[in-house]
Design a protein around this motif. Structure first.
Motif, PDB file in Angstrom:
ATOM      1  N   ILE A  13     -11.428  47.691  19.890  1.00 49.50           N
ATOM      2  CA  ILE A  13     -12.387  47.284  18.872  1.00 49.50           C
ATOM      3  C   ILE A  13     -11.792  46.372  17.808  1.00 49.50           C
ATOM      4  CG2 ILE A  13     -12.012  49.198  17.256  1.00 49.50           C
ATOM      5  CD1 ILE A  13     -15.370  47.544  18.348  1.00 49.50           C
ATOM      6  N   ALA A  14     -10.479  46.301  17.699  1.00 48.65           N
ATOM      7  CA  ALA A  14      -9.860  45.527  16.613  1.00 48.65           C
ATOM      8  C   ALA A  14     -10.260  44.065  16.647  1.00 48.65           C
ATOM      9  CB  ALA A  14      -8.340  45.660  16.674  1.00 48.65           C
ATOM     10  N   GLN A  15     -10.621  43.544  17.844  1.00 40.05           N
ATOM     11  CA  GLN A  15     -10.942  42.125  17.968  1.00 40.05           C
ATOM     12  C   GLN A  15     -12.347  41.791  17.484  1.00 40.05           C
ATOM     13  OE1 GLN A  15     -11.141  44.266  20.465  1.00 40.05           O
ATOM     14  NE2 GLN A  15     -13.145  43.900  21.372  1.00 40.05           N
ATOM     15  N   SER A  16     -13.178  42.796  17.224  1.00 38.53           N
ATOM     16  CA  SER A  16     -14.581  42.539  16.875  1.00 38.53           C
ATOM     17  C   SER A  16     -14.706  41.787  15.556  1.00 38.53           C
ATOM     18  CB  SER A  16     -15.354  43.853  16.778  1.00 38.53           C
ATOM     19  OG  SER A  16     -16.673  43.611  16.326  1.00 38.53           O
ATOM     20  N   LYS A  17     -15.582  40.792  15.558  1.00 35.15           N
ATOM     21  CA  LYS A  17     -15.847  40.000  14.355  1.00 35.15           C
ATOM     22  C   LYS A  17     -17.101  40.475  13.619  1.00 35.15           C
ATOM     23  CE  LYS A  17     -13.782  35.869  16.471  1.00 35.15           C
ATOM     24  NZ  LYS A  17     -12.614  35.733  15.597  1.00 35.15           N
ATOM     25  N   VAL A 196      -9.004  38.600  25.343  1.00 36.40           N
ATOM     26  CA  VAL A 196      -7.699  39.164  25.038  1.00 36.40           C
ATOM     27  C   VAL A 196      -7.583  40.558  25.655  1.00 36.40           C
ATOM     28  CG1 VAL A 196      -6.226  40.013  23.181  1.00 36.40           C
ATOM     29  CG2 VAL A 196      -7.434  37.852  22.907  1.00 36.40           C
ATOM     30  N   GLY A 197      -6.485  40.791  26.365  1.00 41.25           N
ATOM     31  CA  GLY A 197      -6.263  42.085  26.984  1.00 41.25           C
ATOM     32  C   GLY A 197      -6.873  42.245  28.354  1.00 41.25           C
ATOM     33  N   ASP A 216     -19.937  30.970  27.177  1.00 40.89           N
ATOM     34  CA  ASP A 216     -18.985  32.076  27.334  1.00 40.89           C
ATOM     35  C   ASP A 216     -19.171  33.016  26.157  1.00 40.89           C
ATOM     36  OD1 ASP A 216     -16.838  33.778  27.761  1.00 40.89           O
ATOM     37  OD2 ASP A 216     -15.517  32.170  28.444  1.00 40.89           O
ATOM     38  N   ILE A 217     -19.570  34.264  26.419  1.00 41.49           N
ATOM     39  CA  ILE A 217     -19.854  35.179  25.325  1.00 41.49           C
ATOM     40  C   ILE A 217     -18.606  35.810  24.726  1.00 41.49           C
ATOM     41  CG2 ILE A 217     -22.062  35.701  26.429  1.00 41.49           C
ATOM     42  CD1 ILE A 217     -20.969  38.585  26.834  1.00 41.49           C
ATOM     43  N   VAL A 218     -17.445  35.567  25.324  1.00 38.58           N
ATOM     44  CA  VAL A 218     -16.188  36.105  24.787  1.00 38.58           C
ATOM     45  C   VAL A 218     -15.937  35.530  23.389  1.00 38.58           C
ATOM     46  CG1 VAL A 218     -13.676  36.072  25.076  1.00 38.58           C
ATOM     47  CG2 VAL A 218     -15.160  36.534  27.039  1.00 38.58           C
ATOM     48  N   THR A 219     -15.483  36.370  22.472  1.00 40.90           N
ATOM     49  CA  THR A 219     -15.190  35.914  21.104  1.00 40.90           C
ATOM     50  C   THR A 219     -13.717  36.019  20.739  1.00 40.90           C
ATOM     51  OG1 THR A 219     -15.694  38.111  20.189  1.00 40.90           O
ATOM     52  CG2 THR A 219     -17.500  36.501  20.285  1.00 40.90           C
ATOM     53  N   ALA A 220     -12.907  36.632  21.595  1.00 42.93           N
ATOM     54  CA  ALA A 220     -11.473  36.740  21.316  1.00 42.93           C
ATOM     55  C   ALA A 220     -10.707  36.456  22.609  1.00 42.93           C
ATOM     56  CB  ALA A 220     -11.128  38.123  20.777  1.00 42.93           C
ATOM     57  N   ALA A 268     -21.517  28.578   6.700  1.00 39.66           N
ATOM     58  CA  ALA A 268     -20.532  29.343   5.926  1.00 39.66           C
ATOM     59  C   ALA A 268     -20.006  30.514   6.724  1.00 39.66           C
ATOM     60  CB  ALA A 268     -21.174  29.832   4.616  1.00 39.66           C
ATOM     61  N   LEU A 269     -20.879  31.179   7.463  1.00 37.31           N
ATOM     62  CA  LEU A 269     -20.463  32.309   8.269  1.00 37.31           C
ATOM     63  C   LEU A 269     -19.510  31.863   9.388  1.00 37.31           C
ATOM     64  CD1 LEU A 269     -20.579  35.247   9.074  1.00 37.31           C
ATOM     65  CD2 LEU A 269     -22.748  34.786  10.244  1.00 37.31           C
ATOM     66  N   ARG A 270     -19.840  30.777  10.047  1.00 39.84           N
ATOM     67  CA  ARG A 270     -18.962  30.276  11.105  1.00 39.84           C
ATOM     68  C   ARG A 270     -17.586  29.895  10.548  1.00 39.84           C
ATOM     69  NH1 ARG A 270     -19.564  28.557  16.196  1.00 39.84           N
ATOM     70  NH2 ARG A 270     -21.456  29.245  17.252  1.00 39.84           N
ATOM     71  N   ALA A 271     -17.586  29.343   9.327  1.00 42.23           N
ATOM     72  CA  ALA A 271     -16.289  28.997   8.707  1.00 42.23           C
ATOM     73  C   ALA A 271     -15.439  30.239   8.506  1.00 42.23           C
ATOM     74  CB  ALA A 271     -16.540  28.288   7.383  1.00 42.23           C
ATOM     75  N   LEU A 272     -16.066  31.324   8.089  1.00 41.27           N
ATOM     76  CA  LEU A 272     -15.348  32.593   7.926  1.00 41.27           C
ATOM     77  C   LEU A 272     -14.835  33.115   9.272  1.00 41.27           C
ATOM     78  CD1 LEU A 272     -17.602  34.562   5.415  1.00 41.27           C
ATOM     79  CD2 LEU A 272     -15.305  33.676   4.968  1.00 41.27           C
ATOM     80  N   LEU A 273     -15.677  33.033  10.268  1.00 43.50           N
ATOM     81  CA  LEU A 273     -15.336  33.589  11.565  1.00 43.50           C
ATOM     82  C   LEU A 273     -14.254  32.807  12.297  1.00 43.50           C
ATOM     83  CD1 LEU A 273     -18.962  34.429  12.740  1.00 43.50           C
ATOM     84  CD2 LEU A 273     -17.174  36.100  12.235  1.00 43.50           C
ATOM     85  N   THR A 274     -14.083  31.561  11.936  1.00 39.96           N
ATOM     86  CA  THR A 274     -13.087  30.714  12.609  1.00 39.96           C
ATOM     87  C   THR A 274     -11.878  30.409  11.737  1.00 39.96           C
ATOM     88  OG1 THR A 274     -14.336  28.737  11.949  1.00 39.96           O
ATOM     89  CG2 THR A 274     -14.792  29.654  14.120  1.00 39.96           C
ATOM     90  N   ALA A 275     -11.835  31.024  10.562  1.00 42.20           N
ATOM     91  CA  ALA A 275     -10.714  30.764   9.639  1.00 42.20           C
ATOM     92  C   ALA A 275      -9.413  31.302  10.196  1.00 42.20           C
ATOM     93  CB  ALA A 275     -11.016  31.415   8.287  1.00 42.20           C
TER      94      ALA A 275
END
Length: 275
Positions: A13-17, A196-197, A216-220, A268-275
């Protein structure tokens, strides 16, 4: 004072945004509340649900792999869409402690695809047979789309297709590691491959047409090898944040009673998520 809160559960779960998304919206709206990670193994899931059911400050949780189906028998009710899909990604606690399961993945996957489903018919290939794949398959077939389902476990994929889309073709994912004939117009990776993993996703881009869209629905990682290769080939790509944000919209409203602010197109949200 203890704040009302929601959380996201899974293993890993650590990878969840998701906490970044919900905390951003809570702050933007000035709402009192919190959103957290919770690492919950398969063995611990029943005890987790039982404990949270008694917590009056717990508004519910988002559910990630591997719990989207196994959480269902632990709930009191299912929203009709979650029942149809056969997977739950959002659990909401009522004031009486009753727990209801929802599926917001279907909307989350379909909204980003709408601009590309106008010029039909298209050949659509969906990779995976888990909870997210179930939601996407239901959304696409519900909109009248024909889908080829590709998975490592073809028996499980055939059972899924028979349940939700009996006319869907089913094939072994391994065939897409070999050269193709360029007839796939929409590719959706709803498997954990490339995350990841997990093992990498072996997909030969010669299966894709020159106008293909790759989702691609993967986020990490956010820029998976599949998306990097597709982008380098000049294809349209959709990253995992598109689905993650869209599915979170309904979940946020269910947890906290208000729709999130999206006036800036989520910039703004995308900027946070990709920082």
């Amino acid at each position: 004072m203890t704040l009302p809160y929601a959380e996201v559960i899974g293993d890993p779960i650590a990878q969840s945004k998701s906490p970044i998304i919900h905390k951003h919206w809570l702050s933007a709206l000035g709402l009192q509340g919190d959103y957290r990670h919770a690492h919950v193994t398969a063995q611990a899931l029943p005890a987790y649900i039982a404990a949270r059911r008694q917590d009056e400050n717990w508004r519910g949780c988002n559910v990630t792999m591997p719990h989207k189906q196994t959480v269902m028998p632990l709930l009191d009710a299912l929203d009709p869409l979650a029942e149809q899909v056969g997977a739950v990604n959002t659990v909401v606690r009522g004031k009486d402690g009753r727990l209801t399961g929802y599926n917001t993945d279907a909307r989350g996957s379909f909204e980003p695809l709408l601009p590309y489903l106008v010029d039909l018919p298209r050949r659509i290939v969906l990779l995976g047979n888990g909870g997210a794949a179930r939601a996407i398959l239901a959304a696409l077939t519900g909109a009248g789309q024909s889908v080829t389902l590709a998975a490592r476990n073809t028996e499980k994929a055939r059972a899924l297709a028979d349940e939700l889309a009996p006319d869907a073709a089913v094939t072994d994912l391994a065939r897409f590691a070999q050269p193709g004939v360029g007839d796939v117009d929409l590719l959706i990776n709803a498997s954990p491959l490339g995350m990841v993993g997990n093992p990498p996703l072996a997909f030969d881009l010669t299966h894709l047409s020159e106008q293909a869209v790759v989702f691609d629905i993967v986020t990490a990682p956010l820029e998976t090898r599949l998306l990097q290769a597709a982008c380098a080939a000049g294809l349209v790509t959709i990253d995992g944040l598109a689905m993650l944000i869209e599915q979170a919209v309904m979940a946020f409203a269910l947890f906290f009673g208000e729709l999130p602010p999206r006036d800036d197109g989520d910039a703004a949200l995308r900027a946070l998520l990709t920082a």
